[in-house]
Scaffold this motif. Structure first.
Motif, mmCIF file in Angstrom:
data_model
loop_
_atom_site.group_PDB
_atom_site.id
_atom_site.type_symbol
_atom_site.label_atom_id
_atom_site.label_comp_id
_atom_site.label_asym_id
_atom_site.label_seq_id
_atom_site.Cartn_x
_atom_site.Cartn_y
_atom_site.Cartn_z
ATOM 1 N N ARG A 1 0.838 -1.195 0.000
ATOM 2 C CA ARG A 1 0.000 0.000 0.000
ATOM 3 C C ARG A 1 0.881 1.255 0.000
ATOM 4 O O ARG A 1 0.643 2.198 -0.760
ATOM 5 C CB ARG A 1 -0.943 0.031 1.189
ATOM 6 C CG ARG A 1 -1.872 1.232 1.171
ATOM 7 C CD ARG A 1 -2.751 1.303 2.419
ATOM 8 N NE ARG A 1 -3.734 2.350 2.303
ATOM 9 C CZ ARG A 1 -3.480 3.661 2.371
ATOM 10 N NH1 ARG A 1 -2.249 4.090 2.531
ATOM 11 N NH2 ARG A 1 -4.444 4.554 2.258
ATOM 12 N N ALA A 2 1.905 1.254 0.840
ATOM 13 C CA ALA A 2 2.824 2.397 0.887
ATOM 14 C C ALA A 2 3.508 2.591 -0.467
ATOM 15 O O ALA A 2 3.685 3.721 -0.934
ATOM 16 C CB ALA A 2 3.854 2.196 1.994
ATOM 17 N N LYS B 1 -9.350 -0.356 -3.000
ATOM 18 C CA LYS B 1 -9.618 -1.721 -2.528
ATOM 19 C C LYS B 1 -9.106 -1.924 -1.102
ATOM 20 O O LYS B 1 -9.676 -2.703 -0.345
ATOM 21 C CB LYS B 1 -8.985 -2.752 -3.465
ATOM 22 C CG LYS B 1 -9.708 -2.871 -4.784
ATOM 23 C CD LYS B 1 -9.033 -3.885 -5.669
ATOM 24 C CE LYS B 1 -9.685 -3.935 -7.029
ATOM 25 N NZ LYS B 1 -9.050 -4.926 -7.890
ATOM 26 N N PHE B 2 -8.034 -1.216 -0.737
ATOM 27 C CA PHE B 2 -7.558 -1.268 0.643
ATOM 28 C C PHE B 2 -8.656 -0.783 1.580
ATOM 29 O O PHE B 2 -8.918 -1.391 2.616
ATOM 30 C CB PHE B 2 -6.302 -0.411 0.837
ATOM 31 C CG PHE B 2 -5.023 -1.167 0.676
ATOM 32 C CD1 PHE B 2 -4.552 -2.007 1.668
ATOM 33 C CD2 PHE B 2 -4.290 -1.043 -0.488
ATOM 34 C CE1 PHE B 2 -3.373 -2.709 1.502
ATOM 35 C CE2 PHE B 2 -3.111 -1.735 -0.652
ATOM 36 C CZ PHE B 2 -2.650 -2.567 0.348
ATOM 37 N N GLN B 3 -9.294 0.308 1.212
ATOM 38 C CA GLN B 3 -10.348 0.878 2.046
ATOM 39 C C GLN B 3 -11.559 -0.044 2.125
ATOM 40 O O GLN B 3 -12.250 -0.071 3.136
ATOM 41 C CB GLN B 3 -10.740 2.257 1.522
ATOM 42 C CG GLN B 3 -9.606 3.258 1.625
ATOM 43 C CD GLN B 3 -9.881 4.546 0.875
ATOM 44 O OE1 GLN B 3 -10.730 4.614 -0.006
ATOM 45 N NE2 GLN B 3 -9.131 5.590 1.221
ATOM 46 N N GLN B 4 -11.796 -0.809 1.069
ATOM 47 C CA GLN B 4 -12.918 -1.740 1.042
ATOM 48 C C GLN B 4 -12.567 -3.082 1.683
ATOM 49 O O GLN B 4 -13.439 -3.905 1.906
ATOM 50 C CB GLN B 4 -13.370 -1.989 -0.402
ATOM 51 C CG GLN B 4 -13.820 -0.750 -1.116
ATOM 52 C CD GLN B 4 -13.892 -0.938 -2.626
ATOM 53 O OE1 GLN B 4 -13.593 -1.999 -3.161
ATOM 54 N NE2 GLN B 4 -14.282 0.111 -3.330
ATOM 55 N N GLY B 5 -11.276 -3.298 1.915
ATOM 56 C CA GLY B 5 -10.828 -4.561 2.493
ATOM 57 C C GLY B 5 -10.710 -5.691 1.491
ATOM 58 O O GLY B 5 -10.667 -6.859 1.870
ATOM 59 N N THR B 6 -10.644 -5.361 0.203
ATOM 60 C CA THR B 6 -10.573 -6.399 -0.826
ATOM 61 C C THR B 6 -9.245 -6.423 -1.571
ATOM 62 O O THR B 6 -9.093 -7.189 -2.519
ATOM 63 C CB THR B 6 -11.712 -6.221 -1.854
ATOM 64 O OG1 THR B 6 -11.595 -4.927 -2.456
ATOM 65 C CG2 THR B 6 -13.073 -6.374 -1.202
ATOM 66 N N TYR B 7 -8.291 -5.582 -1.152
ATOM 67 C CA TYR B 7 -7.000 -5.555 -1.849
ATOM 68 C C TYR B 7 -6.310 -6.907 -1.693
ATOM 69 O O TYR B 7 -6.293 -7.492 -0.619
ATOM 70 C CB TYR B 7 -6.085 -4.462 -1.299
ATOM 71 C CG TYR B 7 -4.727 -4.470 -1.967
ATOM 72 C CD1 TYR B 7 -4.553 -3.921 -3.219
ATOM 73 C CD2 TYR B 7 -3.632 -5.077 -1.361
ATOM 74 C CE1 TYR B 7 -3.312 -3.938 -3.852
ATOM 75 C CE2 TYR B 7 -2.383 -5.101 -1.986
ATOM 76 C CZ TYR B 7 -2.236 -4.534 -3.224
ATOM 77 O OH TYR B 7 -1.015 -4.572 -3.853
ATOM 78 N N GLY B 8 -5.753 -7.392 -2.789
ATOM 79 C CA GLY B 8 -5.015 -8.649 -2.764
ATOM 80 C C GLY B 8 -5.863 -9.862 -3.095
ATOM 81 O O GLY B 8 -5.353 -10.977 -3.151
#
Length: 140
Positions: A11-12, A76-83
């Motif tokens: 993410r960073a 997607k990070f904010q939605q919790g679906t990244y990766g």
């Protein structure tokens, strides 16, 4: 390193790349407008400027597409679906995410998508394209 920590590191990386692309695109676009105002010279200069403008335009297009993909990955990070693969829902391997942090699908689903291009003809066997002789490419 646990997967969750690795994803936070990615993410960073995405945020840094997004910021760099935004700055680059802002600079590229302002530079293009400056260059259009400074047109001077003969026909060869004009032709060289046109070629350079086209290359810059293509670069801006590629960078813009990458920026959109990065912004989608950050969302997607904010939605919790990244990766997670958008097609099969399985976790995308960390090695793939490290190579392409904005990847939205796993390798298996990507291969399927590339092979199923709207039911078109089978993909060109690029690994064999240079093995073909001229007789192989000329019909009848």
């Amino acid at each position: 390193m646990p997967r969750k920590e690795s994803l936070q590191n990615l993410r960073a990386t995405l945020v840094r790349r997004r910021d760099a692309l935004r700055k680059a695109l802002a600079g590229d676009l302002s530079l293009l407008s400056e260059l259009h105002q400074q047109k001077t010279g003969d026909a060869l200069d004009a032709a060289a400027d046109t070629v350079q403008d086209e290359l810059n335009s293509q670069l801006v297009e590629v960078e813009s597409k990458e920026l959109v993909a990065i912004e989608e990955a950050i969302a997607k990070f904010q939605q919790g679906t990244y990766g997670d693969c958008e097609d099969c829902g399985k976790p995308i391997p960390l090695n793939r995410l490290r190579a392409i942090p904005y990847a939205s699908d796993c390798i298996e689903c990507r291969r399927k998508a590339e092979n199923d291009v709207d039911g078109a003809s089978p993909a060109v066997p690029w690994n064999r394209i240079f093995d073909m002789t001229e007789a192989d490419t000329i019909e009848g």
